[in-house]
Design a protein around this motif. Sequence first.
Motif, mmCIF file in Angstrom:
data_model
loop_
_atom_site.group_PDB
_atom_site.id
_atom_site.type_symbol
_atom_site.label_atom_id
_atom_site.label_comp_id
_atom_site.label_asym_id
_atom_site.label_seq_id
_atom_site.Cartn_x
_atom_site.Cartn_y
_atom_site.Cartn_z
ATOM 1 N N GLU A 84 49.741 13.105 -18.711
ATOM 2 C CA GLU A 84 49.740 14.838 -17.754
ATOM 3 C C GLU A 84 48.826 15.201 -16.374
ATOM 4 O O GLU A 84 49.349 15.387 -15.832
ATOM 5 N N GLN A 85 47.480 14.329 -16.781
ATOM 6 C CA GLN A 85 46.657 14.582 -16.255
ATOM 7 C C GLN A 85 47.046 14.164 -14.949
ATOM 8 O O GLN A 85 46.493 14.733 -13.295
ATOM 9 N N LEU A 86 47.656 12.977 -14.304
ATOM 10 C CA LEU A 86 47.669 11.487 -13.154
ATOM 11 C C LEU A 86 48.766 13.195 -12.781
ATOM 12 O O LEU A 86 49.309 12.986 -11.408
ATOM 13 N N ALA A 87 49.879 13.129 -13.040
ATOM 14 C CA ALA A 87 51.055 14.140 -12.743
ATOM 15 C C ALA A 87 50.211 15.173 -12.535
ATOM 16 O O ALA A 87 51.157 15.533 -11.127
ATOM 17 N N VAL A 88 49.754 16.356 -12.430
ATOM 18 C CA VAL A 88 49.220 17.753 -11.988
ATOM 19 C C VAL A 88 48.591 16.943 -10.790
ATOM 20 O O VAL A 88 48.422 17.698 -9.698
ATOM 21 N N LEU A 89 47.908 15.953 -10.463
ATOM 22 C CA LEU A 89 47.163 15.501 -9.297
ATOM 23 C C LEU A 89 47.888 15.077 -8.317
ATOM 24 O O LEU A 89 47.761 15.583 -7.390
ATOM 25 N N SER A 90 48.803 14.372 -8.841
ATOM 26 C CA SER A 90 49.624 13.314 -8.159
ATOM 27 C C SER A 90 50.477 14.993 -6.820
ATOM 28 O O SER A 90 51.411 14.829 -6.380
ATOM 29 N N SER A 91 51.047 15.925 -7.395
ATOM 30 C CA SER A 91 51.743 17.141 -7.585
ATOM 31 C C SER A 91 51.320 17.537 -6.555
ATOM 32 O O SER A 91 51.666 17.564 -5.062
ATOM 33 N N ASP A 137 50.807 16.428 -0.806
ATOM 34 C CA ASP A 137 50.591 17.658 0.017
ATOM 35 C C ASP A 137 49.630 17.126 1.132
ATOM 36 O O ASP A 137 49.476 18.230 2.162
ATOM 37 N N GLN A 138 48.629 16.254 0.631
ATOM 38 C CA GLN A 138 47.477 16.032 1.373
ATOM 39 C C GLN A 138 47.423 14.868 1.305
ATOM 40 O O GLN A 138 45.616 14.308 0.807
ATOM 41 N N TRP A 139 48.235 14.203 1.872
ATOM 42 C CA TRP A 139 48.183 12.725 2.233
ATOM 43 C C TRP A 139 47.177 11.361 0.703
ATOM 44 O O TRP A 139 46.681 10.613 1.266
ATOM 45 N N GLY A 140 48.207 11.483 0.077
ATOM 46 C CA GLY A 140 47.305 11.826 -1.559
ATOM 47 C C GLY A 140 46.001 11.713 -1.806
ATOM 48 O O GLY A 140 45.426 11.572 -2.597
ATOM 49 N N TYR A 172 39.321 12.681 -3.749
ATOM 50 C CA TYR A 172 39.583 11.228 -4.676
ATOM 51 C C TYR A 172 41.486 10.793 -3.465
ATOM 52 O O TYR A 172 41.816 11.717 -3.176
ATOM 53 N N LEU A 173 41.056 10.175 -3.574
ATOM 54 C CA LEU A 173 42.140 9.018 -3.361
ATOM 55 C C LEU A 173 43.298 8.518 -4.557
ATOM 56 O O LEU A 173 43.468 8.007 -5.430
ATOM 57 N N LEU A 174 44.468 9.009 -4.725
ATOM 58 C CA LEU A 174 45.376 8.563 -6.257
ATOM 59 C C LEU A 174 46.197 6.872 -5.998
ATOM 60 O O LEU A 174 46.393 7.162 -4.257
ATOM 61 N N SER A 175 45.395 6.162 -6.088
ATOM 62 C CA SER A 175 45.747 4.733 -5.937
ATOM 63 C C SER A 175 47.201 3.892 -5.129
ATOM 64 O O SER A 175 47.465 3.506 -4.582
ATOM 65 N N ALA A 176 48.267 4.709 -5.772
ATOM 66 C CA ALA A 176 49.145 5.053 -5.861
ATOM 67 C C ALA A 176 49.626 5.511 -4.523
ATOM 68 O O ALA A 176 51.014 4.973 -3.727
ATOM 69 N N SER A 177 48.334 5.962 -3.659
ATOM 70 C CA SER A 177 49.545 6.652 -2.572
ATOM 71 C C SER A 177 49.374 5.888 -1.879
ATOM 72 O O SER A 177 49.501 6.266 -0.448
ATOM 73 N N GLY A 178 48.551 5.227 -1.709
ATOM 74 C CA GLY A 178 48.139 3.971 -0.198
ATOM 75 C C GLY A 178 47.213 4.465 0.200
ATOM 76 O O GLY A 178 47.016 6.065 0.040
#
Length: 391
Positions: free
Chosen positions: A5-12, A16-19, A53-59
Amino acid sequence: MNRTEQLAVLSSAAADQWGLVTTAQAKELGLNAVQLLRLTEAGLLENVSRGVYLLSASGMPQHLDIKAAWLRLHPGEFAWNRPPGHPMSGVVSHASACRLHELGDIPAPDVEITVPRRRTTNEPFVHLRTAPLDPEEITVVDGLPVTTAGRTITDLLRAKADGGHVGGVIAEAERRGLITVDDLAEHVQPYARRYGLGATATGSDLIGHLVTQAGESLRRQEVDRASQEGFNAAVHLLAEHPDLATALAHSRPRTAREASDETAALLGMRLSDLDRLPRPHPITTGRAAVLKALRDIDQQLRKPGPTPTELMRQLRQPNPDLAEALRTLRHLDPAVLRSLQQAGVLSPGMHKALEQAATTTSSRQLPPPDASMSTQDDDHGDDHLGGEDTD
């Protein structure tokens, strides 16, 4: 919230902020520092800058340093809530703007951002500049507010950036249509003396000086040069094949195929042979070169002559290309010139210039103009020398 859930909230939010997401934004979304640390240790987040922070899955996004610095200026506000020119976020400018516009090769070791009022930052590689910006001086590149190419160039000159680097930026921006030289000249004139030009130097003088220093050329200069070379090639072609001029003078509107066939016949060649003609123009060859030459000579002869003032200015300046073109025109067969004149493609000013040139260089004389042409000559006055104006 569990980890998913934490990751889903951050990913959302990061979508719209380049990950990217800031610590302050994560707090607004209900995550604390400990949870961010655990997501980082699990390899789901990457701490790419202080508080970002950068979401790793975003590249990895392009221009990460600029985007992270811009987010940090107002860390608690999401990017979609910051309109261009937001007073708390600033606008990417100077060399950093060149990076985003992909203009030139000016060094950009720091991230440069312009803000409307004085601010400080603890980031060693972020340079905040204070200056007001009008809305029309701001554009958006990859989701970031950025100064326009014209404002960016003006900022670089105000900051005393290297002239050669600025010249490269100007040349590339002009080629891509991001600026017009005339508009830019109005804004950069105050910086002419700063770059070694005299007190009377114009903005256009400064632009030409900087572009030359960069070893570049403007698109407008390249087009003018190509037009002059094309006209010279057309003149020489007519000198070598006078039947082409006669055909041009008396030709009717025809298709491109008919024009090609007629040109080939006049030259005594097969149509395929036209493709093996020497290159007379830097951007055309073969059959297209012949037809391009005919169009060039027709267009040039139809142009009005210069005013007496402009003519005298041109005559006082050495121009080998114009001189060579006129020398070639002087040796055209009188019958060819007569055909051009009768068909209306040889202007009265050009006719009188060739007549004068022929009188001083040989015994050949052009036929006198008819009454209607004489009336037009009176209106031109001293424009009879306009035959040397090939524009």
